[in-house]
Structure formats: C-alpha cells, structure tokens
Design a protein around this motif. Structure first.
Motif, short mmCIF file in Angstrom:
data_model
loop_
_atom_site.label_atom_id
_atom_site.label_comp_id
_atom_site.label_asym_id
_atom_site.label_seq_id
_atom_site.Cartn_x
_atom_site.Cartn_y
_atom_site.Cartn_z
N ASN A 86 0.83 -1.20 0.00
CA ASN A 86 0.00 0.00 0.00
C ASN A 86 0.86 1.25 0.00
OD1 ASN A 86 -2.70 1.43 0.48
ND2 ASN A 86 -1.49 2.13 2.22
N SER A 87 1.91 1.26 0.83
CA SER A 87 2.73 2.47 0.99
C SER A 87 3.49 2.81 -0.28
CB SER A 87 3.71 2.28 2.14
OG SER A 87 3.01 1.98 3.33
N ALA A 88 4.03 1.79 -0.96
CA ALA A 88 4.87 2.03 -2.12
C ALA A 88 4.11 2.00 -3.44
CB ALA A 88 6.00 0.99 -2.17
N TRP A 89 2.91 1.39 -3.44
CA TRP A 89 2.22 1.25 -4.72
C TRP A 89 0.75 1.61 -4.68
CZ3 TRP A 89 3.17 0.89 -9.72
CH2 TRP A 89 2.13 0.49 -10.56
N SER A 90 -0.04 0.92 -3.87
CA SER A 90 -1.50 0.98 -4.00
C SER A 90 -2.05 2.37 -3.79
CB SER A 90 -2.16 0.02 -3.01
OG SER A 90 -1.80 -1.31 -3.31
N LYS A 91 -1.56 3.09 -2.77
CA LYS A 91 -2.14 4.41 -2.52
C LYS A 91 -1.80 5.38 -3.66
CE LYS A 91 1.33 6.77 0.36
NZ LYS A 91 1.54 7.47 1.65
N TYR A 92 -0.64 5.19 -4.30
CA TYR A 92 -0.28 6.05 -5.42
C TYR A 92 -1.02 5.63 -6.69
CZ TYR A 92 3.35 7.85 -2.39
OH TYR A 92 4.02 8.43 -1.35
N TYR A 93 -1.20 4.32 -6.88
CA TYR A 93 -1.99 3.87 -8.03
C TYR A 93 -3.43 4.36 -7.90
CZ TYR A 93 -4.94 1.04 -10.98
OH TYR A 93 -5.89 0.64 -11.88
N ARG A 94 -3.98 4.30 -6.69
CA ARG A 94 -5.35 4.77 -6.49
C ARG A 94 -5.46 6.25 -6.84
NH1 ARG A 94 -5.87 2.52 -2.08
NH2 ARG A 94 -5.15 4.18 -0.71
N LEU A 95 -4.45 7.04 -6.46
CA LEU A 95 -4.45 8.46 -6.82
C LEU A 95 -4.34 8.63 -8.31
CD1 LEU A 95 -4.23 11.50 -6.18
CD2 LEU A 95 -1.75 11.15 -5.88
N TRP A 96 -3.43 7.92 -8.96
CA TRP A 96 -3.23 8.07 -10.41
C TRP A 96 -4.46 7.62 -11.19
CZ3 TRP A 96 -2.58 4.16 -14.26
CH2 TRP A 96 -2.17 4.64 -15.51
N SER A 97 -5.06 6.50 -10.79
CA SER A 97 -6.18 5.97 -11.56
C SER A 97 -7.47 6.77 -11.35
CB SER A 97 -6.43 4.50 -11.19
OG SER A 97 -6.82 4.39 -9.84
N GLN A 98 -7.59 7.45 -10.21
CA GLN A 98 -8.81 8.21 -9.92
C GLN A 98 -8.46 9.66 -9.61
OE1 GLN A 98 -11.14 6.12 -6.87
NE2 GLN A 98 -10.00 4.26 -7.35
N VAL A 99 -7.52 10.19 -10.34
CA VAL A 99 -6.97 11.49 -10.00
C VAL A 99 -8.00 12.61 -10.07
CG1 VAL A 99 -6.21 12.10 -12.33
CG2 VAL A 99 -4.92 12.92 -10.34
N ASP A 100 -9.04 12.44 -10.88
CA ASP A 100 -10.06 13.49 -10.99
C ASP A 100 -10.90 13.62 -9.73
OD1 ASP A 100 -9.61 14.24 -13.81
OD2 ASP A 100 -10.26 12.18 -14.19
N THR A 101 -11.04 12.53 -8.98
CA THR A 101 -11.90 12.54 -7.79
C THR A 101 -11.15 12.29 -6.49
OG1 THR A 101 -12.38 10.18 -8.09
CG2 THR A 101 -13.90 11.75 -9.11
N GLU A 102 -9.95 11.72 -6.58
CA GLU A 102 -9.24 11.27 -5.39
C GLU A 102 -8.25 12.29 -4.85
OE1 GLU A 102 -8.32 8.60 -2.32
OE2 GLU A 102 -9.95 8.58 -3.80
#
Length: 747
Positions: free
Chosen positions: A260-276
C-alpha cells in the motif's frame, strides 16, 4: 465537394484505417491520452502535497482540525512544562451544545504525527459529539517538546486539563474521555492514577497489551525484538540531540504494508486522480506532519509498553506512583477491529485478562468493561473513516449513559436487527433497523479471539530481558561518549540536517515548488484540466491497468509475507529455548498471575459476603433477582437497561428513604459474582411475607421486560424464583403488567 481531410498526427492516422481498426486504434489512443493526462495531474498532486507540507511547517504545524477552537490551557505554563494544549471546540452554526450535557474530551495520539485525526473531518469524533449536543474539548500538542519533558509530565498536564473541564462544568456528569491509539493507554494510565477526575473511557485502537497477537495478526511486534530492543530508540534520540523524530515511527507504519505504501495508494491516486486528489491531499497533510519527542519520552514508551509490556501487569512506575489499571472506576469501552494490523484485537483486549484474571473479578470489583469488535476497518479507518464516525462512534458516544447503568461485568456490544434478531456487522447497517445489545462475556471469550493462542508472548519476556541488558550497556558505556561528541556545534547542525533529509520528509520536498524541476507542473496541470479527455472506467485499457496493479500489489504482498515469516522464524529461534531463552528464561505469564490473584481475592470476598448474605430487604432482593435474570438472559438491549429509572419508580414502603439503585446494583453484583447460588437462596429470609415477595417479583419482571409487548413478561429466572418463594404466578404477572404500564405508558 472536396473531401475533408483528417488532421495530421495520430487522429489522422486513426481516421485513415478501416472502421473496425479505426475504432480500436482511436480507443487505444484515447486511453493513452487519458493515461498521460492522469500522469500530469498525478505529479501535480504530489507537488501540491509537498507545498502543503511546507506551508504546514511555516505555520508552526497547528492541529489539523475542521473546527474552530480556542486555547484554554497551555502546557508550557504549568509547573512541569510540556508541549500539550487544551482546546475548546467552538460549535459551528446550527450546532447547539447543552451546558449541562456531559463534556467530551478527545485526546489525539502522539505516535509520530501531529494532532487532528479525531477532528479533521466533519464526520469525525468531534463532529459526532457536537451533533449530540456535548461540549467538546481537544487535547493537542506542539511539534517540539519542552526541554527535559517526560511522559509523566504529560500525564500531569492532562490531569490539569481535566480539572479545568470539571471546573467549567460543575453540574455535568464526569467527562467522557476518548483516547485514540497511543492516547488510549495514556488516558487509561491517567484514569488509574486520578480516577476521581475521569468519567467513562472510550479507548480506540490502543495497544494496551503490546506482546499480544499472533504471527498473522501482528507481525510488527517481532521487529523490536529483531532490532535488539529499546537501545536503538535511545540511540536515535541521542543522535537527534535528545529529540526522537516521529518520522521514524511513521516509516515503521509504512513498512508494515509496503504494497500500500509504495504502490496501492499512489496507483489509487493516479487511476482516480479526478476525484481522489483532494482526499489524498487531506490525509497526507496529517500523515506528513512529523512531530518530535524527547529521549526520555520515547524510552519510557518503548521500555514500559512496547518492549516491557508492563502496563497490563501494573508494573509501570510513573515517578514513584505505580499505575494499576484496576484502580479505574469509570466504565471502559474498548473499540477494536479485526482488520487492524497495527493494533489487532488481542493487543487491544488482552490487558483485561492480564489485569483482572477473570470476568468474576471485574464484577466483584464493581467495574464495567465493554468491548466492540469491527469486522474489517483498518487502523486509521477507526479514527478517520467517515462511515465509521457516522455509525460506530455515533453509537458508542450515545450509548455511554446505558453503559453507565449496566451491572458490573464484562460485555461485548453488538447490533441486532429489530425484526429478525440477527446480529449485524458494524459495516452493514441501515439506520433505524437495529438496536444495541450488550452480551455477557468471559475472559475465555477474549482468549478465543486469537486462534494462535498466547504461547509467543513467553518469547517476548525473554526479549524484554535482553533489551534491558543491552539498554543498560548502551547507557553506561556508549551514551556518555556520544553525548560528549554531540555537544560540538557542527555535530548538532549535522544532526538537524540529517533530520530534514529523512526519506519521509524528502519525498514531499522533492516534488514541491522548492524543486526547480517542478516549476512547470502547475501550468501543465492547468492545461490538462482544460482539455481533459477521460475514458470510462469500463474501458478495456482501464481494466488492463487494474490487472497490472493487482499483479504489482500481489508481488509486494508476497515480499511482505516472506519478510515477516523470516523475521518471525528468526525471533523464535534467537529468543526461544535454543537461543537467549536458555540463558534468560521467560517469566511466568501475567495471565497466570492475574488468574491466581483473582481466585484469591474472590475467595476472600466470598467469606465476607457469606457472613452477611441475607442482609437487606425489598430493594436488595429486587436488585438481586434482576441481576440473576440478566445473567440468565445474557443479552440486554438499550431500552431494557433503564434499570435505575425503572427501579427508582417502584413503589416502596411508606417512609422508605430514596435508594441509589445504581450503587445498590453494584454492591449486589459483587455478591452475585462470588456467591450466586447463596444469594438467591437467601431471598426467602430477605422477603419474609408473601406480599413483599410478589411485589419484588413483579418489579423484577418489569425491569427484565425485553419483548415489545406484554404477552410474555416473565423470564426464566422469574419462573424459577416464583417456585422458590411460593408466589402466585397470576398475581405476579398482573402486578408486573400494571407496573410496566405505569412506568412506561408506551408499553
């Protein structure tokens, strides 16, 4: 008419293909454009995070509260100065606090981060308490500790804060104190030292029994053992000029779940950047606020709690005062979650076993302890989750008055569907569809929460001994020379610069406007937003992205699991019977000592109780029957627990003095805990005539009423006692109906 030629570039190539090929290629190009745009916005979000971090530093890192507040007490002005503050939360427009309502004091954790987690959203602990009409106070702290500050100075300051709150609300009940994570054991310690100041305690996700857990529940506890105990924390504080950097603690939390620290939280931001983006920035503003402790503070925490695990055993020495959690007189409500891998349920609950030994000892001492188990929410979600605040914290805060009127004992708080009677998960609720139930529990129920048992805790007793040995060697031989060297001005400056270059700080500053390479990001992000061309979430390209992300995350998780398994194996070998355990064998488990102590105390109390088992009359008999009935039913819902009011309205003999039913119930619970059979057998002596017996049974039946109608007013215990006392069932039933209608006309 001349043909309209396609524009040059990728779109023109796409238009020149066949229909099927063109559609596919255009779709792929659209997905690529979307990905590039999201990448620009993602980098801009990191830039904004860095700028927010810099702005927060420049402002002095104030508490990140969504609510206005005023400073009441500054810990720096106290006789023993510290960096803690007492704030009064100012109600927002449309919110009215009731002057005589119970005040709520929220204490935020000081575990590397700054204050604000209990109130940095509108739907938060602060928001829930304000909506319920409570005056709300918030205990915060500054980034830098005072010179020479100790953990016990902080406890004294918090006691002063509670004195101020009590002074402001003399007509109100004692304050509800909410302690989040680290603050949970802090307020429990305070309540043990100054029980007269404290009302009910709500302890949320707090590691009260740090050794507890299992290889799959809490691998973090093995890290301290592998690193050699507490001396490294002392070394880090000494290298920082007697300041321990909270960024080290935050980094440890991130290492716990690197996927989560190195990947998931940043992927979540990148993939949903318009809302996240805004959610990401809001949380990272708190997550990136790194506060400092003195060396004395971190040593006290590590040596007493993390490595020593002394709190539950009552072995913590707070400047000459021993902290014994059995001294806490107010009800305690513990909130834990099975999804919490930082403070799993055994770590939050096993202190009850190690402190009390048995649920009978809790009842015999007149104490009330209630625990709540969430099924899935993670550690931070317990404090910051909006859904958790709207559901769990709302129910917990609004159930305090009921918990205060529970008979002494150990309970689990559950939600039950009103129609089906089915026990509901806390994360699957429909408003108005459930009622709150409190179910009797024993220490065996607490043990069953951890399927791995408590065998590994013996290893940590040896770890603590090794840690004490290494800490003593460090303090005697290395620390004097190190501190002498650190007095040199260039070395102090180097230590400060090293703190600024900590990876947790550097990753924020690297993307901020302090980096010249980030200067064009704001302009590029503005252009992207004006020409944004997102593709739908169901696009095949987005599905491919999610599949790749899941693959990467699974690899990180595999690395984490292998790392944890290797760490656990090493600790078990190094500190087990073939390692340090052969030279420093573990002490007897605290649980064994607590169980033996509880048995001795119950036996001693039993002799005292049996000598006066038949003392008392009508009121004592009613209370005794009610307690027996509650024990036989085992589950009590909110509306059936208005015991004090119901019993207070029971007609008494002429001239009888008013009875403090709550206090009477606690005294009778002590009797029921040590001599339950003898207590009921003494009822014929306490109720010498049939009229008193029938009145007592009718009153008890009214209190034990659980059904919403009166078709079955008698519980099993009432049926039993009617036979023991020779009472007429019909007269008891009719008297119970009349009494219930008089007390509660809605019935």
């Amino acid at each position: 008419m001349n043909d309209v030629r396609p524009p040059p570039g990728l779109l023109g190539v796409a238009n020149g293909l066949s229909a099927e090929q063109g559609t596919s290629s255009a779709s792929a190009i659209g997905c690529a454009i979307d990905a590039m745009q999201r990448s620009v916005l993602f980098l801009d979000a990191l830039r904004r995070r860095g700028n927010s971090y810099r702005e927060h530093l420049a402002a002095g890192e104030p508490p990140l509260l969504k609510f206005d507040s005023e400073l009441l007490v500054d810990g720096r002005t106290l006789a023993r100065p510290c960096n803690y503050l007492l704030l009064r939360i100012v109600a927002t427009e449309g919110q009215v606090t009731e002057p005589d309502a119970r005040p709520v004091v929220i204490v935020d954790p000081r575990a590397g981060h700054g204050p604000g987690i209990g109130g940095f959203k509108r739907d938060s602990e602060v928001g829930v308490a304000l909506r319920a009409g409570h005056p709300v106070y918030f205990v915060a702290f500054r980034p830098q500790p005072e010179e020479g500050q100790t953990l016990w100075d902080v406890l004294r300051a918090e006691a002063c804060f509670l004195e101020e709150v009590r002074r402001r609300h003399p007509a109100s009940p004692p304050p509800l104190i909410i302690g989040n994570c680290q603050a949970g054991w802090a307020v429990a310690s305070l309540a043990a030292l100054r029980p007269e100041l404290c009302g009910p305690l709500l302890i949320v996700g707090s590691p009260m029994s740090y050794w507890a857990g299992g290889s799959k529940l809490n691998p973090m506890r093995y890290s301290g053992a592998a690193l050699g105990g507490s001396w490294l924390a002392s070394l880090a504080a000494d290298l920082g000029g007697d300041r321990f950097d909270g960024a080290h603690l935050v980094e440890n939390f991130e290492r716990l779940n690197p996927g989560n620290s190195a990947w998931s939280k940043y992927y979540r931001l990148w993939s949903q950047v318009d809302t996240e983006t805004e959610h990401f920035l809001e949380f990272e503003r708190w997550w990136g606020g790194f506060f400092l402790m003195t060396g004395a503070e971190i040593e006290a925490i590590v040596e007493n709690l993390f490595i020593g695990n002394r709190l539950a055993r009552g072995d913590v020495d707070a400047d000459g005062e021993r902290i014994d959690l059995r001294n806490i007189r107010a009800p305690i409500l513990v909130f834990a979650s099975r999804g919490d891998n930082i403070t799993p349920p055994p770590q939050a609950l096993n202190w009850i076993i190690d402190t009390w030994g048995s649920s009978r000892a809790i009842a015999a001492a007149g104490r009330v302890i209630v625990y709540v188990l969430h099924e899935s929410v993670g550690h931070l979600g317990i404090f910051v989750g909006s859904d958790v605040s709207r559901r769990e914290h709302d129910q917990l805060v609004n159930s305090i008055d009921v918990i205060e009127n529970l008979p002494p004992g150990l309970y689990e708080m559950k939600l039950v569907h009103k129609s089906s009677g089915e026990v509901l998960r806390w994360d699957n609720l429909e408003p108005g569809s459930y009622s709150v139930h409190f179910e009797h529990r024993s220490t065996d129920d607490l043990r069953a929460i951890n399927p791995e048992g408590r065998d590994d805790e013996r290893i940590f007793s040896t770890v603590a001994k090794v840690s004490e040995l290494q800490a003593a060697l460090y303090k005697a031989w290395l620390r004097p020379w190190l501190r002498l060297w650190l007095r040199m001005a260039p070395v102090r400056l180097l230590a400060q610069n090293m703190r600024e270059l900590h990876p947790m700080r550097w990753q924020r500053l690297a993307f901020s406007d302090a980096n010249p390479a980030s200067q064009g990001l704001a302009l590029a992000a503005g252009e992207v937003r004006r020409h944004r061309r997102p593709v739908p979430a169901e696009h095949p390209g987005r599905a491919w992205e999610r599949a790749v992300s899941q693959l990467v995350e699974s690899q990180w998780n595999l690395f984490r699991d292998l790392r944890d398994q290797a760490l656990i194996a090493w600790v078990r070998f190094a500190f087990g019977p073939f390692g340090w355990g052969a030279w420093l064998p573990p002490d007897p488990p605290a649980e064994e000592q607590a169980v033996a102590r509880a048995a001795r105390e119950i036996d001693a109390t039993r002799s005292e109780v049996l000598a006066r088992i038949a003392d008392g009359g009508f009121e004592q008999a009613v209370c005794r029957i009610v307690l027996a009935g509650m024990a036989s039913i085992g589950t009590f819902e909110r509306r059936s627990l208005r015991i004090a009011r119901l019993l207070a309205d029971v007609p008494r003999q002429d001239g009888a003095r008013p009875v403090d039913w709550l206090e009477l119930m606690r005294r009778e619970a002590r009797i029921a805990a040590v001599a339950p059979v003898e207590a009921l057998n003494a009822l014929p002596q306490m109720l010498p005539d049939m009229t008193m017996r029938e009145r007592a049974l009718a009153a008890a039946a009214a209190v034990l009423m659980i059904e919403p109608t009166l078709h079955a007013p008698r519980s099993e215990i009432i049926e039993l006692m009617m036979g023991v006392l020779g009472a007429d069932p019909d007269r008891v039933t009719e008297a119970s109906r009349l009494l219930t209608r008089r007390i509660d006309p809605a019935q």
